[in-house]
Design a protein around this motif. Structure first.
Motif, PDB file in Angstrom:
ATOM      1  N   PRO A 107     -75.660  39.984  96.774  1.00 37.53           N
ATOM      2  CA  PRO A 107     -74.616  41.008  96.792  1.00 37.53           C
ATOM      3  C   PRO A 107     -74.539  41.673  98.166  1.00 37.53           C
ATOM      4  O   PRO A 107     -75.487  41.630  98.952  1.00 37.53           O
ATOM      5  CB  PRO A 107     -75.078  42.008  95.728  1.00 37.53           C
ATOM      6  N   THR A 108     -73.413  42.286  98.442  1.00 41.70           N
ATOM      7  CA  THR A 108     -73.239  43.012  99.696  1.00 41.70           C
ATOM      8  C   THR A 108     -73.948  44.359  99.612  1.00 41.70           C
ATOM      9  O   THR A 108     -73.799  45.082  98.630  1.00 41.70           O
ATOM     10  CB  THR A 108     -71.738  43.238  99.980  1.00 41.70           C
ATOM     11  N   ILE A 109     -74.715  44.652 100.644  1.00 45.11           N
ATOM     12  CA  ILE A 109     -75.420  45.929 100.737  1.00 45.11           C
ATOM     13  C   ILE A 109     -74.754  46.721 101.862  1.00 45.11           C
ATOM     14  O   ILE A 109     -74.726  46.267 103.009  1.00 45.11           O
ATOM     15  CB  ILE A 109     -76.922  45.717 100.991  1.00 45.11           C
ATOM     16  N   SER A 110     -74.214  47.872 101.535  1.00 44.08           N
ATOM     17  CA  SER A 110     -73.459  48.677 102.494  1.00 44.08           C
ATOM     18  C   SER A 110     -74.386  49.500 103.390  1.00 44.08           C
ATOM     19  O   SER A 110     -75.577  49.661 103.103  1.00 44.08           O
ATOM     20  CB  SER A 110     -72.508  49.615 101.749  1.00 44.08           C
ATOM     21  N   ASP A 111     -73.802  50.040 104.441  1.00 44.58           N
ATOM     22  CA  ASP A 111     -74.561  50.943 105.318  1.00 44.58           C
ATOM     23  C   ASP A 111     -75.050  52.169 104.546  1.00 44.58           C
ATOM     24  O   ASP A 111     -76.151  52.661 104.792  1.00 44.58           O
ATOM     25  CB  ASP A 111     -73.702  51.383 106.509  1.00 44.58           C
ATOM     26  N   GLU A 112     -74.239  52.648 103.600  1.00 42.85           N
ATOM     27  CA  GLU A 112     -74.661  53.791 102.776  1.00 42.85           C
ATOM     28  C   GLU A 112     -75.862  53.428 101.912  1.00 42.85           C
ATOM     29  O   GLU A 112     -76.774  54.238 101.721  1.00 42.85           O
ATOM     30  CB  GLU A 112     -73.506  54.278 101.886  1.00 42.85           C
ATOM     31  N   ASN A 113     -75.861  52.189 101.379  1.00 46.98           N
ATOM     32  CA  ASN A 113     -77.008  51.727 100.591  1.00 46.98           C
ATOM     33  C   ASN A 113     -78.270  51.704 101.440  1.00 46.98           C
ATOM     34  O   ASN A 113     -79.347  52.110 100.985  1.00 46.98           O
ATOM     35  CB  ASN A 113     -76.765  50.331 100.015  1.00 46.98           C
ATOM     36  N   ILE A 114     -78.146  51.241 102.672  1.00 45.02           N
ATOM     37  CA  ILE A 114     -79.301  51.181 103.587  1.00 45.02           C
ATOM     38  C   ILE A 114     -79.798  52.584 103.901  1.00 45.02           C
ATOM     39  O   ILE A 114     -81.011  52.847 103.885  1.00 45.02           O
ATOM     40  CB  ILE A 114     -78.945  50.428 104.888  1.00 45.02           C
ATOM     41  N   LYS A 115     -78.887  53.514 104.164  1.00 42.05           N
ATOM     42  CA  LYS A 115     -79.286  54.898 104.433  1.00 42.05           C
ATOM     43  C   LYS A 115     -80.040  55.482 103.247  1.00 42.05           C
ATOM     44  O   LYS A 115     -81.054  56.176 103.422  1.00 42.05           O
ATOM     45  CB  LYS A 115     -78.061  55.756 104.750  1.00 42.05           C
ATOM     46  N   GLU A 116     -79.560  55.192 102.039  1.00 39.37           N
ATOM     47  CA  GLU A 116     -80.238  55.678 100.833  1.00 39.37           C
ATOM     48  C   GLU A 116     -81.640  55.097 100.719  1.00 39.37           C
ATOM     49  O   GLU A 116     -82.596  55.793 100.368  1.00 39.37           O
ATOM     50  CB  GLU A 116     -79.398  55.322  99.604  1.00 39.37           C
ATOM     51  N   LEU A 117     -81.785  53.814 101.039  1.00 39.10           N
ATOM     52  CA  LEU A 117     -83.109  53.181 101.007  1.00 39.10           C
ATOM     53  C   LEU A 117     -84.029  53.819 102.039  1.00 39.10           C
ATOM     54  O   LEU A 117     -85.173  54.162 101.731  1.00 39.10           O
ATOM     55  CB  LEU A 117     -82.979  51.678 101.268  1.00 39.10           C
ATOM     56  N   LEU A 118     -83.547  53.981 103.258  1.00 42.98           N
ATOM     57  CA  LEU A 118     -84.390  54.550 104.324  1.00 42.98           C
ATOM     58  C   LEU A 118     -84.850  55.955 103.967  1.00 42.98           C
ATOM     59  O   LEU A 118     -85.980  56.337 104.296  1.00 42.98           O
ATOM     60  CB  LEU A 118     -83.645  54.533 105.656  1.00 42.98           C
ATOM     61  N   GLU A 119     -84.021  56.724 103.273  1.00 41.74           N
ATOM     62  CA  GLU A 119     -84.421  58.071 102.841  1.00 41.74           C
ATOM     63  C   GLU A 119     -85.632  58.020 101.905  1.00 41.74           C
ATOM     64  O   GLU A 119     -86.489  58.897 101.948  1.00 41.74           O
ATOM     65  CB  GLU A 119     -83.260  58.794 102.169  1.00 41.74           C
ATOM     66  N   LYS A 120     -85.702  56.997 101.062  1.00 44.77           N
ATOM     67  CA  LYS A 120     -86.846  56.872 100.147  1.00 44.77           C
ATOM     68  C   LYS A 120     -88.158  56.727 100.928  1.00 44.77           C
ATOM     69  O   LYS A 120     -89.199  57.205 100.499  1.00 44.77           O
ATOM     70  CB  LYS A 120     -86.655  55.681  99.209  1.00 44.77           C
ATOM     71  N   PHE A 121     -88.103  56.063 102.070  1.00 48.35           N
ATOM     72  CA  PHE A 121     -89.312  55.849 102.857  1.00 48.35           C
ATOM     73  C   PHE A 121     -89.729  57.079 103.651  1.00 48.35           C
ATOM     74  O   PHE A 121     -90.855  57.160 104.121  1.00 48.35           O
ATOM     75  CB  PHE A 121     -89.142  54.623 103.766  1.00 48.35           C
ATOM     76  N   ARG A 122     -88.862  58.052 103.777  1.00 46.40           N
ATOM     77  CA  ARG A 122     -89.221  59.296 104.467  1.00 46.40           C
ATOM     78  C   ARG A 122     -90.197  60.133 103.634  1.00 46.40           C
ATOM     79  O   ARG A 122     -90.863  61.012 104.160  1.00 46.40           O
ATOM     80  CB  ARG A 122     -87.973  60.102 104.805  1.00 46.40           C
ATOM     81  N   ASP A 123     -90.284  59.865 102.326  1.00 47.65           N
ATOM     82  CA  ASP A 123     -91.185  60.601 101.438  1.00 47.65           C
ATOM     83  C   ASP A 123     -92.566  59.950 101.315  1.00 47.65           C
ATOM     84  O   ASP A 123     -93.434  60.468 100.620  1.00 47.65           O
ATOM     85  CB  ASP A 123     -90.561  60.720 100.040  1.00 47.65           C
ATOM     86  N   ILE A 124     -92.763  58.821 101.954  1.00 46.19           N
ATOM     87  CA  ILE A 124     -94.044  58.114 101.887  1.00 46.19           C
ATOM     88  C   ILE A 124     -95.110  58.931 102.609  1.00 46.19           C
ATOM     89  O   ILE A 124     -94.870  59.501 103.678  1.00 46.19           O
ATOM     90  CB  ILE A 124     -93.915  56.712 102.529  1.00 46.19           C
ATOM     91  N   LYS A 125     -96.294  58.970 102.017  1.00 44.20           N
ATOM     92  CA  LYS A 125     -97.428  59.709 102.584  1.00 44.20           C
ATOM     93  C   LYS A 125     -98.346  58.753 103.357  1.00 44.20           C
ATOM     94  O   LYS A 125     -98.348  57.550 103.118  1.00 44.20           O
ATOM     95  CB  LYS A 125     -98.227  60.378 101.465  1.00 44.20           C
ATOM     96  N   SER A 126     -99.149  59.302 104.229  1.00 40.64           N
ATOM     97  CA  SER A 126    -100.036  58.469 105.053  1.00 40.64           C
ATOM     98  C   SER A 126    -101.068  57.716 104.216  1.00 40.64           C
ATOM     99  O   SER A 126    -101.535  56.656 104.623  1.00 40.64           O
ATOM    100  CB  SER A 126    -100.726  59.302 106.129  1.00 40.64           C
ATOM    101  N   GLU A 127    -101.396  58.225 103.024  1.00 41.46           N
ATOM    102  CA  GLU A 127    -102.379  57.529 102.174  1.00 41.46           C
ATOM    103  C   GLU A 127    -101.739  56.437 101.305  1.00 41.46           C
ATOM    104  O   GLU A 127    -102.440  55.701 100.610  1.00 41.46           O
ATOM    105  CB  GLU A 127    -103.143  58.531 101.292  1.00 41.46           C
ATOM    106  N   ASP A 128    -100.422  56.322 101.345  1.00 40.82           N
ATOM    107  CA  ASP A 128     -99.726  55.305 100.556  1.00 40.82           C
ATOM    108  C   ASP A 128     -99.814  53.937 101.229  1.00 40.82           C
ATOM    109  O   ASP A 128    -100.138  53.825 102.411  1.00 40.82           O
ATOM    110  CB  ASP A 128     -98.239  55.676 100.390  1.00 40.82           C
ATOM    111  N   ILE A 129     -99.519  52.915 100.437  1.00 40.95           N
ATOM    112  CA  ILE A 129     -99.451  51.534 100.931  1.00 40.95           C
ATOM    113  C   ILE A 129     -98.040  51.034 100.666  1.00 40.95           C
ATOM    114  O   ILE A 129     -97.512  51.198  99.557  1.00 40.95           O
ATOM    115  CB  ILE A 129    -100.487  50.630 100.224  1.00 40.95           C
ATOM    116  N   VAL A 130     -97.443  50.409 101.680  1.00 39.03           N
ATOM    117  CA  VAL A 130     -96.091  49.879 101.557  1.00 39.03           C
ATOM    118  C   VAL A 130     -96.148  48.374 101.782  1.00 39.03           C
ATOM    119  O   VAL A 130     -96.674  47.914 102.798  1.00 39.03           O
ATOM    120  CB  VAL A 130     -95.139  50.546 102.567  1.00 39.03           C
ATOM    121  N   ILE A 131     -95.610  47.624 100.819  1.00 37.38           N
ATOM    122  CA  ILE A 131     -95.566  46.166 100.915  1.00 37.38           C
ATOM    123  C   ILE A 131     -94.105  45.751 101.046  1.00 37.38           C
ATOM    124  O   ILE A 131     -93.307  45.969 100.143  1.00 37.38           O
ATOM    125  CB  ILE A 131     -96.230  45.507  99.689  1.00 37.38           C
TER     126      ILE A 131
END
Length: 164
Positions: A107-131
C-alpha cells in the motif's frame, strides 16, 4: 520495552498442491494464512519466550485487521498506523517439484503516515530496545531506518535487519 517495526507487513497465503498447471483450474491440498513481516515474526518469537514486545508499523483494510486480530490472539501488543489501502497479500505456492512466491503490491504510505510513525519513536526511552527489520515499501524513502535511528536516544539499543 522491546519495539519491533514492520514497514511492509503482509498476509502470507501458503498453498500446497501436487502439481500446478498454468492456465488451468488447480485444487489445493492445503492452504492457510499467517501474518508476515520480519518485525511481526520477531514479536511472535519473543512471545514464545515470554518476552513482551510491541509491534509497530502500517496496516490497512480487512487484511490489516486480520494481522491486528492475529497478534491479539497471541497476546502481542501492537500500535499500528492505519492506512487507506489494504495491507498486501503474498502468495507462497509449494508443489512437489518447486516453491514459488508472489509478493503482493504494498500500500501507499503517505508523508503524514511517516510523520506519525516517527512521532512514536520520540517516546522511546534509552533502556528500550528497537528492532527494525524487513523491506521498505516503494512509497517510503530508503533512508527511513536511518531517520528512525537518529530520533532515538543515544543509549537505546537498536537491532537492524534489512536487506534490499
Amino acid at each position: 520495552m522491546i519495539y519491533t517495526l514492520t514497514l511492509n507487513p503482509a498476509i502470507d497465503y501458503y498453498m500446497s498442491m501436487d502439481n500446478f498447471k498454468l492456465g488451468e483450474l488447480n485444487s489445493l491440498e492445503e492452504g492457510y494464512t499467517l501474518p508476515g513481516g520480519k518485525g511481526i515474526n520477531v514479536s511472535k518469537v519473543l512471545k514464545n519466550f515470554s518476552v513482551e514486545s510491541k509491534a509497530l508499523g502500517f496496516v490497512g483494510g480487512f487484511t490489516g485487521d486480520y494481522i491486528i486480530n492475529h497478534l491479539k490472539g497471541y497476546d502481542i501488543s501492537s500500535d499500528f498506523i492505519e492506512l487507506k489501502e489494504n495491507t498486501r497479500i503474498n502468495i507462497k505456492l509449494k508443489t512437489k517439484d518447486s516453491e514459488t512466491e508472489i509478493a503482493g503490491k504494498s500500500p501507499t504510505i503517505s508523508d503524514e503516515n511517516i510523520k506519525e510513525l516517527l512521532e512514536k519513536f520520540r517516546d522511546i526511552k534509552s533502556e528500550d530496545i528497537v528492532i527494525l527489520s524487513g523491506s521498505v515499501p516503494n512509497s517510503v524513502t530508503k533512508n527511513i531506518y536511518a531517520d528512525i535511528i537518529n530520533i532515538l536516544p543515544k543509549d537505546c539499543k537498536v537491532i537492524l535487519d534489512h536487506v534490499e
